[in-house]
Structures are given as C-alpha cells and as structure tokens.
Design a protein around this motif. Structure first.
Motif, PDB file in Angstrom:
ATOM      1  N   ASP A 170      -5.572  -1.614 -11.073  1.00  0.00           N
ATOM      2  CA  ASP A 170      -5.803  -2.450 -12.247  1.00  0.00           C
ATOM      3  C   ASP A 170      -4.496  -2.715 -12.988  1.00  0.00           C
ATOM      4  N   ILE A 171      -3.653  -1.697 -13.081  1.00  0.00           N
ATOM      5  CA  ILE A 171      -2.365  -1.872 -13.757  1.00  0.00           C
ATOM      6  C   ILE A 171      -1.506  -2.876 -13.000  1.00  0.00           C
ATOM      7  N   ALA A 172      -1.543  -2.823 -11.661  1.00  0.00           N
ATOM      8  CA  ALA A 172      -0.809  -3.809 -10.861  1.00  0.00           C
ATOM      9  C   ALA A 172      -1.328  -5.219 -11.126  1.00  0.00           C
ATOM     10  N   ALA A 173      -2.640  -5.371 -11.221  1.00  0.00           N
ATOM     11  CA  ALA A 173      -3.216  -6.684 -11.501  1.00  0.00           C
ATOM     12  C   ALA A 173      -2.801  -7.186 -12.884  1.00  0.00           C
ATOM     13  N   PHE A 174      -2.749  -6.296 -13.869  1.00  0.00           N
ATOM     14  CA  PHE A 174      -2.340  -6.697 -15.214  1.00  0.00           C
ATOM     15  C   PHE A 174      -0.880  -7.155 -15.232  1.00  0.00           C
ATOM     16  N   ALA A 175      -0.028  -6.512 -14.429  1.00  0.00           N
ATOM     17  CA  ALA A 175       1.372  -6.945 -14.347  1.00  0.00           C
ATOM     18  C   ALA A 175       1.468  -8.340 -13.749  1.00  0.00           C
ATOM     19  N   VAL A 224      14.106 -12.269 -16.453  1.00  0.00           N
ATOM     20  CA  VAL A 224      13.701 -11.576 -17.679  1.00  0.00           C
ATOM     21  C   VAL A 224      12.185 -11.468 -17.743  1.00  0.00           C
ATOM     22  N   HIS A 225      11.481 -12.528 -17.355  1.00  0.00           N
ATOM     23  CA  HIS A 225      10.012 -12.489 -17.333  1.00  0.00           C
ATOM     24  C   HIS A 225       9.517 -11.385 -16.397  1.00  0.00           C
ATOM     25  N   ILE A 226      10.153 -11.272 -15.244  1.00  0.00           N
ATOM     26  CA  ILE A 226       9.740 -10.258 -14.272  1.00  0.00           C
ATOM     27  C   ILE A 226       9.953  -8.859 -14.848  1.00  0.00           C
ATOM     28  N   ALA A 227      11.135  -8.632 -15.407  1.00  0.00           N
ATOM     29  CA  ALA A 227      11.444  -7.311 -15.963  1.00  0.00           C
ATOM     30  C   ALA A 227      10.499  -6.954 -17.103  1.00  0.00           C
ATOM     31  N   VAL A 228      10.234  -7.905 -17.978  1.00  0.00           N
ATOM     32  CA  VAL A 228       9.369  -7.625 -19.130  1.00  0.00           C
ATOM     33  C   VAL A 228       7.922  -7.425 -18.684  1.00  0.00           C
ATOM     34  N   ALA A 229       7.473  -8.190 -17.678  1.00  0.00           N
ATOM     35  CA  ALA A 229       6.109  -8.012 -17.176  1.00  0.00           C
ATOM     36  C   ALA A 229       5.907  -6.606 -16.616  1.00  0.00           C
ATOM     37  N   VAL A 230       6.944  -6.080 -15.959  1.00  0.00           N
ATOM     38  CA  VAL A 230       6.855  -4.707 -15.437  1.00  0.00           C
ATOM     39  C   VAL A 230       6.873  -3.694 -16.579  1.00  0.00           C
ATOM     40  N   GLY A 275       3.498  -1.757 -11.757  1.00  0.00           N
ATOM     41  CA  GLY A 275       4.052  -3.007 -12.272  1.00  0.00           C
ATOM     42  C   GLY A 275       4.875  -3.746 -11.234  1.00  0.00           C
ATOM     43  N   LEU A 276       5.677  -3.011 -10.472  1.00  0.00           N
ATOM     44  CA  LEU A 276       6.466  -3.636  -9.408  1.00  0.00           C
ATOM     45  C   LEU A 276       5.571  -4.218  -8.328  1.00  0.00           C
ATOM     46  N   ILE A 277       4.487  -3.521  -8.007  1.00  0.00           N
ATOM     47  CA  ILE A 277       3.546  -4.041  -7.016  1.00  0.00           C
ATOM     48  C   ILE A 277       2.932  -5.342  -7.506  1.00  0.00           C
ATOM     49  N   GLY A 278       2.547  -5.385  -8.775  1.00  0.00           N
ATOM     50  CA  GLY A 278       1.965  -6.605  -9.320  1.00  0.00           C
ATOM     51  C   GLY A 278       2.897  -7.787  -9.224  1.00  0.00           C
ATOM     52  N   TYR A 284       0.826  -1.211   0.000  1.00  0.00           N
ATOM     53  CA  TYR A 284       0.000   0.000   0.000  1.00  0.00           C
ATOM     54  C   TYR A 284       0.862   1.264   0.000  1.00  0.00           C
ATOM     55  N   LEU A 285       2.050   1.162   0.571  1.00  0.00           N
ATOM     56  CA  LEU A 285       2.959   2.314   0.575  1.00  0.00           C
ATOM     57  C   LEU A 285       3.361   2.681  -0.856  1.00  0.00           C
ATOM     58  N   LEU A 286       3.767   1.670  -1.622  1.00  0.00           N
ATOM     59  CA  LEU A 286       4.161   1.946  -3.001  1.00  0.00           C
ATOM     60  C   LEU A 286       2.979   2.460  -3.814  1.00  0.00           C
TER      61      LEU A 286
END
Length: 351
Positions: free
Chosen positions: A43-48, A121-127, A259-262, A20-22
């Motif tokens: 919603d953007i976090a959920a999409f990530a 790489v998957h994590i970076a690209v997902a963000v 994206g990082l939160i997701g 919640y802080l981020l």
C-alpha cells in the motif's frame, strides 16, 4: 513458444522480480526485527506512485493529508503513553519526533507541487513523503502490542491493510494513475532483441539497493544493531540496543524501499489506491521462500516469482496469480519436512 518469446518473457520476469526483490527485503527486515508480517507494505508503494502521478498533473499529493492524520494519531498516542508513565518532561521531544519530523516531507511536497519543479525533485519528494507512514503506523498500532504472538500481529497487520485501503480511497479516489516513463531509451542487443531502459533501470535499482542494503548491515552501527535485534531481541536489549528504536528504524528503511518501488512501477502499470496489495502478496511469497529470515534466498525467490509470473501470464492471463501463489505449496511442504527432520535430530541429541 519460440526462443525469442521466451527471452522476452524472461526479461519481463526479471524486471518484475526486481520489484518483488526489493519488497521482499523490506518484509524480511521488518519481520526479523519485529516479528510483524507487514501486509501494508505494498500500500505504501502504491501511495508513492499515486503521489508522483499527482505531481505530474500539477496537484498537491493527497498523501500529505494521510501523513498528517497518521502523525496526529501517533503524537496523541505517544503523549498519552508519556502521561501514563509520569514522563511529561519528554513531551517536547515527542512533539519533535512525531509531529515536526513527519511534517517536513509534507511541507516539501506542498512546495514541490508548484509549476516548473524538475522531475527529479518530484521523484525524491514522492519517496520522502511516504517514508514516515510505516513508522507512524508502527507507533500507533504495533508498538503497543509488540509482545503479542505472531498470529495476532499478522491479523492486526491484515486489518491495517484494509484500513489503509479505505484511507487510500478517501484521499486518492477510485481513479487509477500512471506516470510518464522515467527514461525512454531502448537498447538493442544481438539479433534485433530490444530491452527498454525502464526494465534496465528496475533491475539496476534492485542490484544497487541490494548492495547498499548489504553494506548498511555489514558496515554501519545501525545495521549491526538491526542484525543483533533480529538474531536475539533479549541479548540486544542486554547490550544496550533498544528494540523499539531499532524497530522504528526497520520500519523507516522498509518504507523507503516501498517508496522507491512505487516510483519504479508507476510508469509501467496503472496504479490504484489498492494496487499495492497484490505486490505485497507476491513479495510475501518470495519472503516465504527465504523463510522470512534469509535475504539471499528471498532474492532468489523474488526472481523466481517474477519469471514464473511472466511465463504464467503468457500461458493464461486469468490464472497467472493462481500459478504464482501455488509456489507456496511445495515450499511449505519442503520446509515442513525439514522442520520435522530437525526436531527428530534434536530429540535424539536430548536422549
């Protein structure tokens, strides 16, 4: 309730509070620069999170289609605006910014969906894949009505959330997804108390990103431009800072945070296409505690929301959200009394 149980609840609360802080920092950043309460942040976090889950199952993330649709709309909006102003010579630059740049993370995501690609790489690209979403939405929806009242912007932002939920259902489907933990280590503290490394990662990420957030605002030209726009939009425009450009920068930074939160919450909870709404609402409570202007108070509010939610879920899982959102009542009452005192002092000075 024993002290051991209370310690576990506090630990879980701090992990939730870190998320919640981020999210609260992202909301305050956008509101301070643009006066928009950006409801679709969650919603953007959920999409990530769903994009990362798609990578793990070997599928191409449906987020690519969503970004492509938004990019087409933003490009059409920009070209139409340029043609109305008689600035057709700027169309190639618009195509680069609103067409080519959003396509780059889409291409990277398509390439990363192949077998044998490392998890990092998957994590970076997902963000990266969700970073263009907020700026594209801002260009299509908020930039044309930038001078509207805060209430109108809030109503539009809420409507935009429901639109994104519909797009999420269309592209991702109704099924939920959860990713594998980013780390599986467990730390044992005194008296046999254990803390999972996932919790440590969430809290550590919040601390590091908050520190970077502070350094960007204090040490970089772009950060100072954001601060100047947040303090005085007219004054920032007079000294050569373009509010439209700083607004897009704020949306981009907030989308990166989302994206990082997701990625952080994907391993600890099952995410659906509409799961981000409740995350955004609880971050909004934290932002309200900070008055939508104070980053330190937003951080304190986020940690408070996380701890209260953790203890509330222990006492009554069905009422935990009610208890968390009830925090708004005393906060709003206190701010109302403080505002009344300030107005009385100003009236006395005028007299």
């Amino acid at each position: 309730m024993t002290w051991d149980v209370a310690l576990i609840l506090v630990t879980d609360g701090l992990a939730n509070g870190a998320v919640y802080l981020l999210a609260g920092l992202g909301l305050v950043l956008i509101f301070s620069v643009t006066r928009v309460v950006f409801v679709p942040f969650g919603d953007i976090a959920a999409f990530a999170a769903l994009s990362l889950a798609a990578f793990e199952t070997g599928r191409v993330p449906p987020t690519i289609g969503m970004v492509a649709v938004l990019a087409a709309l933003a490009l059409a909006t920009e070209i139409g605006s340029l043609l109305r102003r008689g600035e057709a010579s700027r169309i190639p630059k618009a195509m680069l910014m609103w067409g080519v740049l959003p396509a780059i993370p889409c291409l990277l995501a398509w390439l990363a969906a192949r077998p044998g690609v490392p998890v990092a790489v998957h994590i970076a690209v997902a963000v990266l894949l969700v970073v263009p979403i907020a700026p594209l939405l801002a260009r299509v929806v908020f930039q044309p009505i930038a001078d509207a009242s805060v209430l109108v912007l809030l109503i539009v932002s809420l409507a935009l959330h429901f639109l994104l939920s519909g797009l999420g259902l269309l592209f991702f489907g109704p099924e939920g997804s959860r990713t594998t933990p980013l780390t599986s280590a467990v730390f044992t503290l005194g008296d046999g108390f254990t803390v999972s490394s996932q919790v440590v990662l969430m809290v550590g990420a919040a601390v590091v990103l908050s520190g970077l957030f502070f350094l960007v605002f204090e040490r970089t030209v772009a950060g100072k431009a954001l601060r100047a726009t947040a303090v005085n939009r007219v004054g920032a425009r007079l000294v050569g800072i373009r509010p439209v450009r700083t607004a897009l920068l704020a949306y981009g930074c907030a989308s990166l945070l989302a994206g990082l939160i997701g990625v952080l919450i994907a391993p600890v909870t099952t995410m659906y296409y509409d799961s981000g709404f409740i995350i955004g609402l609880k971050a909004f409570v934290a932002a309200i505690i900070g008055g939508l202007v104070s980053y330190p108070m937003t951080a304190v509010g986020a940690l408070a929301v996380g701890v209260v939610e953790s203890f509330a879920s222990f006492w009554s899982g069905a009422l935990k959200d009610v208890i968390v959102f009830s925090l708004l009542i005393p906060v709003l009452m206190l701010r109302s009394f403080m505002a009344a005192d300030t107005e009385e002092e100003e009236d006395e000075v005028d007299q």
